[in-house]
Design a protein around this motif. Structure first.
Motif, mmCIF file in Angstrom:
data_model
loop_
_atom_site.group_PDB
_atom_site.id
_atom_site.type_symbol
_atom_site.label_atom_id
_atom_site.label_comp_id
_atom_site.label_asym_id
_atom_site.label_seq_id
_atom_site.Cartn_x
_atom_site.Cartn_y
_atom_site.Cartn_z
ATOM 1 N N GLN A 162 23.192 -89.116 97.306
ATOM 2 C CA GLN A 162 24.476 -89.739 97.575
ATOM 3 C C GLN A 162 24.266 -91.150 98.123
ATOM 4 O O GLN A 162 23.320 -91.388 98.866
ATOM 5 N N PRO A 163 25.154 -92.087 97.797
ATOM 6 C CA PRO A 163 25.022 -93.431 98.355
ATOM 7 C C PRO A 163 25.365 -93.438 99.842
ATOM 8 O O PRO A 163 26.255 -92.717 100.288
ATOM 9 N N VAL A 164 24.659 -94.252 100.593
ATOM 10 C CA VAL A 164 24.936 -94.457 102.010
ATOM 11 C C VAL A 164 26.123 -95.410 102.099
ATOM 12 O O VAL A 164 26.234 -96.363 101.319
ATOM 13 N N THR A 165 27.011 -95.158 103.068
ATOM 14 C CA THR A 165 28.178 -96.012 103.257
ATOM 15 C C THR A 165 28.162 -96.607 104.655
ATOM 16 O O THR A 165 27.561 -96.053 105.575
ATOM 17 N N ASP A 166 28.834 -97.740 104.811
ATOM 18 C CA ASP A 166 28.927 -98.349 106.141
ATOM 19 C C ASP A 166 30.050 -97.681 106.929
ATOM 20 O O ASP A 166 30.690 -96.740 106.444
ATOM 21 N N GLY A 167 30.292 -98.160 108.136
ATOM 22 C CA GLY A 167 31.313 -97.568 108.993
ATOM 23 C C GLY A 167 32.712 -97.617 108.414
ATOM 24 O O GLY A 167 33.579 -96.835 108.792
ATOM 25 N N ASP A 168 32.952 -98.534 107.456
ATOM 26 C CA ASP A 168 34.263 -98.642 106.814
ATOM 27 C C ASP A 168 34.353 -97.846 105.520
ATOM 28 O O ASP A 168 35.375 -97.894 104.830
ATOM 29 N N GLY A 169 33.254 -97.158 105.149
ATOM 30 C CA GLY A 169 33.254 -96.354 103.931
ATOM 31 C C GLY A 169 32.804 -97.089 102.684
ATOM 32 O O GLY A 169 32.851 -96.539 101.585
ATOM 33 N N ASN A 170 32.351 -98.342 102.807
ATOM 34 C CA ASN A 170 31.872 -99.108 101.657
ATOM 35 C C ASN A 170 30.431 -98.723 101.337
ATOM 36 O O ASN A 170 29.606 -98.568 102.241
#
Length: 191
Positions: A25-33
């Motif tokens: 799965q792709p890692v996302t930042d705190g905003d979900g991007n």
């Protein structure tokens, strides 16, 4: 016959512990991007009630330069920019094996055993490093909160904060340090 069985168990455990990159799965930042592989990020505590600030390098004990990876004890300190990369050549950063380095030194994180505080996370340049890899995974399903592990083969320990006078990152069996990523915004010098 026994060697064939052992090989089958080894292959099964390898596929179980290290899923193929196509399923990561792709890692996302705190905003979900979705975050870019090789991007620059701040690693910040995940919860509002979490003590301390971001991750940075610090000169501890008898080090002549900052080689220790620590969490800042100051809530407003976002830490230093960290480059996070996967050996899997994709545009996005997948969950799984990663390398981490502070942008200002370009030295990769590593692990050192046998120190008074335990097995600690350091940057390259510290003697007697342990071979192994860092792994990033979601701390909880359906969140943008992550944790790091350090693995030697199939044996892994959590990267946690030892809240001594320096708040060092260590590899333990304790609860992991749970964090979110904040993308480093480009400055006018980056343009």
């Amino acid at each position: 016959m026994a060697s064939a069985t052992l090989f089958a168990l080894f292959l099964f455990s390898t596929l179980t512990f290290y899923p193929p990159s196509t399923t990561a799965q792709p890692v996302t930042d705190g905003d979900g991007n979705i975050v870019k592989n090789g991007g620059r990020f701040y690693i910040l505590p995940a919860g509002l009630g979490d003590p301390g600030g971001g991750i940075r390098a610090l000169q501890t004990d008898n080090e002549s330069i900052p080689l220790s990876v620590v969490q800042s004890p100051f809530k407003g300190d976002i830490g230093l920019p960290i480059i996070i990369s996967s050996p899997i050549r994709t545009e996005f950063l997948p969950e799984g094996q990663v390398t981490l380095s502070f942008e200002h030194t370009n030295r990769e994180w590593t692990v050192v055993e046998g120190l008074p505080e335990g097995t600690l996370v350091k940057v390259q340049g510290y003697p007697h490093t342990v071979p192994g890899t860092f792994v990033i995974k979601k701390a909880e399903a359906e969140t943008n909160r992550y944790k790091l592990s350090f693995c030697q083969g199939v044996l892994c320990g959590n990267v946690a904060v030892v809240r001594n006078e320096n708040w060092v990152l260590a590899v333990t069996q304790d609860e992991p340090y749970v964090f979110h990523l904040e993308q480093v915004l480009p400055t006018s010098a980056d343009a």
